[in-house]
Structures are given as C-alpha cells and as structure tokens.
Design a protein around this motif. Structure first.
Motif, short mmCIF file in Angstrom:
data_model
loop_
_atom_site.label_atom_id
_atom_site.label_comp_id
_atom_site.label_asym_id
_atom_site.label_seq_id
_atom_site.Cartn_x
_atom_site.Cartn_y
_atom_site.Cartn_z
N LEU A 1 0.83 -1.36 0.07
CA LEU A 1 -0.03 -0.22 0.04
C LEU A 1 0.82 1.29 -0.11
O LEU A 1 0.70 2.28 -0.68
N ARG A 2 2.06 1.29 0.89
CA ARG A 2 2.89 2.42 0.81
C ARG A 2 3.41 2.78 -0.53
O ARG A 2 3.33 3.79 -0.87
N ASP A 3 3.88 1.47 -1.30
CA ASP A 3 4.50 2.07 -2.68
C ASP A 3 3.24 2.27 -3.49
O ASP A 3 3.61 3.18 -4.44
N ALA A 4 2.15 1.61 -3.46
CA ALA A 4 1.11 2.17 -4.54
C ALA A 4 0.57 3.53 -4.00
O ALA A 4 0.33 4.22 -4.93
N LEU A 5 0.74 3.94 -2.96
CA LEU A 5 0.47 5.23 -2.23
C LEU A 5 1.46 6.45 -2.86
O LEU A 5 1.23 7.44 -3.45
N GLU A 6 2.72 6.10 -2.88
CA GLU A 6 3.69 6.91 -3.70
C GLU A 6 3.51 6.90 -5.07
O GLU A 6 3.89 8.16 -5.48
N SER A 7 3.21 6.00 -5.47
CA SER A 7 3.16 5.98 -7.26
C SER A 7 1.85 7.08 -7.27
O SER A 7 1.79 7.92 -8.21
N LEU A 8 0.70 7.00 -6.87
CA LEU A 8 -0.54 7.70 -6.88
C LEU A 8 -0.31 9.19 -6.46
O LEU A 8 -0.52 10.09 -7.14
N ALA A 9 0.43 9.52 -5.24
CA ALA A 9 0.62 10.78 -4.86
C ALA A 9 1.67 11.34 -5.82
O ALA A 9 1.32 12.70 -5.84
N SER A 10 2.29 10.90 -6.64
CA SER A 10 3.15 11.52 -7.65
C SER A 10 2.33 12.03 -8.88
O SER A 10 3.03 12.82 -9.55
N ASP A 11 1.33 11.72 -8.86
CA ASP A 11 0.19 12.11 -10.21
C ASP A 11 -0.04 13.39 -9.79
O ASP A 11 -0.37 14.15 -8.71
#
Length: 128
Positions: free
Chosen positions: A46-56
């Motif tokens: 979830l942390r990795d997915a959040l980092e990816s989404l937050a960079s959008d």
C-alpha cells in the motif's frame, strides 16, 4: 509553481481527479489499518502504491486544494503555513512570487504577508 499544462486537463476531468483523490484517501486508511493490525507486507504494498499515486500531478493538485480548505475551514494559520510555499524565508528563491487575492481585500504578495492576511481574516471571521 504548478505546470501550466495541468490546468486545462484538470478542469476537463474533475470527476476523474476526484476519483483518484478518493482512491488516495481510501488507501491511506487501508495503510493505517494494515500497520495497526501488523500486516506489514500489505502495508508495504500500500505504501508503494500510495507513493505512485501521490506523484500524479492531478492528485497533487487535489491534495493541495484539500489541505488549503481544511486549513481555511479550521481557521488555522499553522496549517496555512504548510500550504503556502513551505520553504524557509532565507532559502526560498520564490518568496515574493507567493500571492493571494482575497475577495473584498487588497492583493497580497509575499509568503509572510499572505500568512498574516489569513491570520487577520481568521481573527475577524465568525466561526465557520
């Protein structure tokens, strides 16, 4: 400053952006729950997915907007400090590029002046 190319697309796809922001918020809650329940592998994913989404960029715009209105509705100058060009006065090359136009007030330039203007407004505004 936000990239100019973001704005036309941002206004054209507000529901898409809102969906991404909702997804981001749901994932934050899931991450907190996974950590609380010691599901660390799930938490890492979830942390990795959040980092990816937050960079959008679009999600970043919505997150900044949400932070602003949370600070505004809470009448919190401290929270506004985090929203308005959060670098220190000595090392930020764009301090004077910070500006704000409040309805019914004069145009305000400079980070410190903008923050003080919100403080003044918060002190004279009835509870929201």
């Amino acid at each position: 400053a936000l990239p100019t190319r973001v704005w036309p697309r941002a206004f054209a796809t507000m529901s898409e952006m809102s969906g991404k922001f909702d997804e981001l918020e749901a994932m934050k809650r899931q991450l907190a729950e996974a950590v609380e329940n010691e599901r660390y592998r799930e938490a890492a994913e979830l942390r990795d997915a959040l980092e990816s989404l937050a960079s959008d960029e679009e999600v970043a715009i919505l997150a900044a907007n949400d932070e602003f209105y949370t600070a505004f509705s809470g009448k919190s100058v401290k929270a506004m400090e985090a929203v308005w060009a959060g670098c220190d006065e000595d090392s930020c090359p764009v301090m004077e590029e910070v500006f704000c136009s409040h309805p019914g007030y004069a145009f305000v330039t400079g980070r410190q002046n903008v923050l003080e203007s919100f403080g003044d407004i918060f002190q004279t505004t009835p509870p929201m």
